[in-house]
Motif scaffolding. Structure first.
Motif, short mmCIF file in Angstrom:
data_model
loop_
_atom_site.label_atom_id
_atom_site.label_comp_id
_atom_site.label_asym_id
_atom_site.label_seq_id
_atom_site.Cartn_x
_atom_site.Cartn_y
_atom_site.Cartn_z
N ILE A 294 -13.34 1.90 -16.43
CA ILE A 294 -12.13 2.43 -15.82
C ILE A 294 -10.97 1.52 -16.19
O ILE A 294 -10.95 0.35 -15.79
CB ILE A 294 -12.27 2.51 -14.29
N ARG B 81 -7.50 -0.38 -16.09
CA ARG B 81 -6.60 -0.81 -15.03
C ARG B 81 -7.09 -0.27 -13.68
O ARG B 81 -6.42 0.55 -13.04
CB ARG B 81 -5.18 -0.35 -15.32
N PRO B 82 -8.23 -0.73 -13.22
CA PRO B 82 -8.84 -0.15 -12.01
C PRO B 82 -7.97 -0.26 -10.76
O PRO B 82 -8.01 0.62 -9.91
CB PRO B 82 -10.14 -0.97 -11.85
N THR C 297 -5.42 2.48 -11.04
CA THR C 297 -6.14 3.75 -10.93
C THR C 297 -6.50 4.06 -9.48
O THR C 297 -6.34 5.20 -9.00
CB THR C 297 -7.42 3.72 -11.77
N ALA C 298 -6.96 3.06 -8.74
CA ALA C 298 -7.30 3.26 -7.34
C ALA C 298 -6.08 3.66 -6.53
O ALA C 298 -6.16 4.55 -5.66
CB ALA C 298 -7.93 1.98 -6.77
N MET D 88 -3.39 5.20 -7.62
CA MET D 88 -3.02 6.56 -8.00
C MET D 88 -3.93 7.58 -7.31
O MET D 88 -3.48 8.64 -6.87
CB MET D 88 -3.09 6.73 -9.53
N MET D 89 -5.22 7.27 -7.22
CA MET D 89 -6.14 8.19 -6.55
C MET D 89 -5.83 8.30 -5.07
O MET D 89 -5.95 9.37 -4.47
CB MET D 89 -7.58 7.73 -6.77
N ALA E 178 -11.27 6.08 -5.11
CA ALA E 178 -10.51 4.90 -4.71
C ALA E 178 -11.37 3.91 -3.94
O ALA E 178 -11.28 2.69 -4.15
CB ALA E 178 -9.30 5.32 -3.86
N ILE F 204 -13.81 2.08 -6.37
CA ILE F 204 -13.11 1.13 -7.24
C ILE F 204 -12.69 -0.11 -6.47
O ILE F 204 -12.91 -1.25 -6.92
CB ILE F 204 -11.88 1.80 -7.89
N ARG G 60 -1.97 -4.80 -9.93
CA ARG G 60 -1.68 -4.23 -11.24
C ARG G 60 -2.53 -4.88 -12.33
O ARG G 60 -2.96 -4.21 -13.27
CB ARG G 60 -0.20 -4.41 -11.58
#
Length: 418
Positions: free
Chosen positions: A294, A296-297, A300-301, A303-304, A338, A341, A411
């Motif tokens: 995944i 940039r976890p 990503t989390a 954003m989810m 989310a 992660i 980030r």
């Protein structure tokens, strides 16, 4: 940061003992799922027995008696996990709960329990239950190689969602078939399965940490809190998950039945919405378990979480049940992804010596404020209506996620440590 993850060896795919490691993971996941399944059956049985003993008000009293000790003792559970090993604590908790359930079942056969009796059982069960969750959360990091932890957490989330989906129907069937005694027997049977799997599960933990003979429980707990506060990534994720969990818990548990009533969808509509949410959460967990990498976890989390909050808010605004159910399914996917992660990021950026205590803080953040979220949600629905309540809670989640995505520690977060 520097990690003392002494349990990691080679990537699982390159390890000659791969089949043994996979077997250990499978047994742990089965034990985790079976224990949670037993919990679900137990809570349904407790709520039903409390209703029979004291009416609707008794349900709230009994569930509070079960939930409060679990939250209060969560931090202590993290200390015990770090001292004596996550597997040993899971095993001990399950054995103690099985004994309690067995005694309660024998006692319930001879007499009809009063609300006071049920509350005593609930406090005892909840106290033992509180030490289980930090240990279970720490297990993936001491069971397999770090490269496989994100997928393992996805599978763990899937086992959890499966238990939640099955627990309600099984508890209802047991109650209908044989009353409280049958439900307690079903609970005990699930716990016995969990115990058997844990007895066959092997980790690379020491039986007892050297710390256990050097410092007091209070000192170790305080040191764990300091460790959590000193690590920006761990601290920020826990704070974000706490706020997001608060924003989700109210609408998902209190808001959905009120939404179904407000829209005229009635009980069947409520069942469809909760089923869609659970199915989405299961799908999201399976997706995480299947994805090998995944990017940039941390981002990503976040954003989810934003997608999840937007869909949950939109589900309350639409007049169409089918569309609302589809949006709740996406909500479940976003939340599950989310959660898996963020759990992996915290585990992989925590020294093994502090893993149980950090997991206890994270778990407490996820569940500790849930009762307050229920109260606030009910008050907001009365004051502002169902749809506006979903909007307010959704904005709370979105705000937390946006701030999280802007934080440097989140980030730049990675599964290899910072």
């Amino acid at each position: 940061m520097t990690s003392s993850r002494e349990y990691a060896t080679k990537p699982l795919d390159e390890n000659p003992a791969t089949s043994r490691n996979v077997g250990n993971l499978t047994r742990y996941l089965t034990a985790h799922g079976a224990s949670l399944l037993g919990d679900q059956i137990y809570f349904i049985a407790l709520a039903w027995a409390a209703k029979e003993a004291a009416g609707p008000s008794g349900v709230g009293t009994a569930l509070a008696a079960a939930s409060l000790p679990r939250a209060v003792l969560m931090l202590l559970g993290g200390v015990i996990s770090d001292r004596y090993g996550a597997r040993n604590v899971m095993l001990g908790s399950n054995i103690a709960r099985t004994v309690l359930i067995g005694l309660s079942c024998l006692w319930a056969i001879t007499q009809t329990p009063s609300l006071t009796d049920l509350c005593v059982i609930a406090v005892a069960f909840g106290s033992v239950d509180g030490v289980f969750y930090p240990a279970s959360s720490a297990m993936p990091a001491v069971l397999i190689d770090s490269s496989k932890i994100p997928q393992a957490n996805g599978l763990r989330q899937a086992a959890q969602q499966g238990a939640l989906l099955l627990g309600g129907p099984l508890g209802g069937v047991a109650l209908a078939a044989g009353g409280l005694q049958a439900a307690l027997i079903a609970n005990g049977s699930a716990l016995i399965v969990s115990i058997a799997c844990l007895l066959l599960t092997h980790t690379k933990e020491n039986a007892v940490s050297e710390v256990a003979t050097q410092v007091s429980f209070l000192q170790q707990m305080t040191e764990g809190l300091r460790y959590t506060a000193r690590n920006p990534l761990i601290l920020h994720i826990i704070l974000i998950i706490t706020i997001a969990g608060f924003g989700f818990a109210g609408p998902a548990n209190v808001g959905l039945p009120l939404l179904a009533e407000d829209k005229g969808w009635n009980a069947s509509g409520y069942g469809i919405l909760t089923g869609a949410l659970g199915a989405g959460a299961l799908i999201g967990a399976l997706v995480v378990s299947a994805v090998k990498k995944i990017p940039r976890p941390g981002v990503t989390a976040m954003m989810m979480l934003i997608i999840q909050a937007l869909c949950m808010t939109a589900a309350a605004a639409t007049p169409y049940l089918a569309l609302s159910a589809a949006l709740m399914a996406i909500t479940g996917i976003g939340l599950s992804v989310a959660s898996a992660i963020t759990m992996s990021l915290v585990q992989l950026n925590t020294d093994t010596d502090h893993l149980g205590r950090v997991m206890s803080v994270m778990t407490l953040g996820m569940v500790g404020l849930v009762p307050l979220a229920y109260i606030v949600c009910g008050w907001l629905v009365s004051a502002a209506g169902v749809t506006m309540t979903f909007v307010i809670f959704g904005l709370m989640e979105i705000g937390a996620a946006v701030i999280g995505a802007a934080l440097p520690a989140v980030r730049s977060a990675s599964y290899t440590g910072n």
